[in-house]
Design a protein around this motif. Structure first.
Motif: not given
Length: 55
Positions: A33-34, A37, A41
Motif C-alpha cells: 500500500r505504501k 501510494r 505521488n
C-alpha cells in the motif's frame, strides 16, 4: 522538483518491488500500500508517465 527521468526510474523500481512483494506468499499488504501510494505521488510529478495525463 526532481528530474523527470529520475522520477520515471523511481516509478519503475517501485513497480518492480511491488510486483515481487505482491507475488510473495507472505503478507505484505501494508508495504504494498505504501509503495502504491509512492508510485501515485511520483506519477503526479512526471509528465512522461501515462497515468499523469489525467492529473
Amino acid at each position: 522538483m526532481e528530474s523527470d527521468m529520475n522520477i520515471t526510474e523511481k516509478i519503475k523500481i517501485l513497480e518492480e518491488r511491488l510486483q515481487k512483494l505482491s507475488s510473495n506468499e507472505k503478507e505484505n499488504y501494508g508495504v504494498c500500500r505504501k509503495i502504491r501510494r509512492e508510485i501515485r505521488n511520483l506519477q503526479k510529478q512526471s509528465p512522461f508517465h501515462k497515468s499523469a495525463e489525467n492529473v
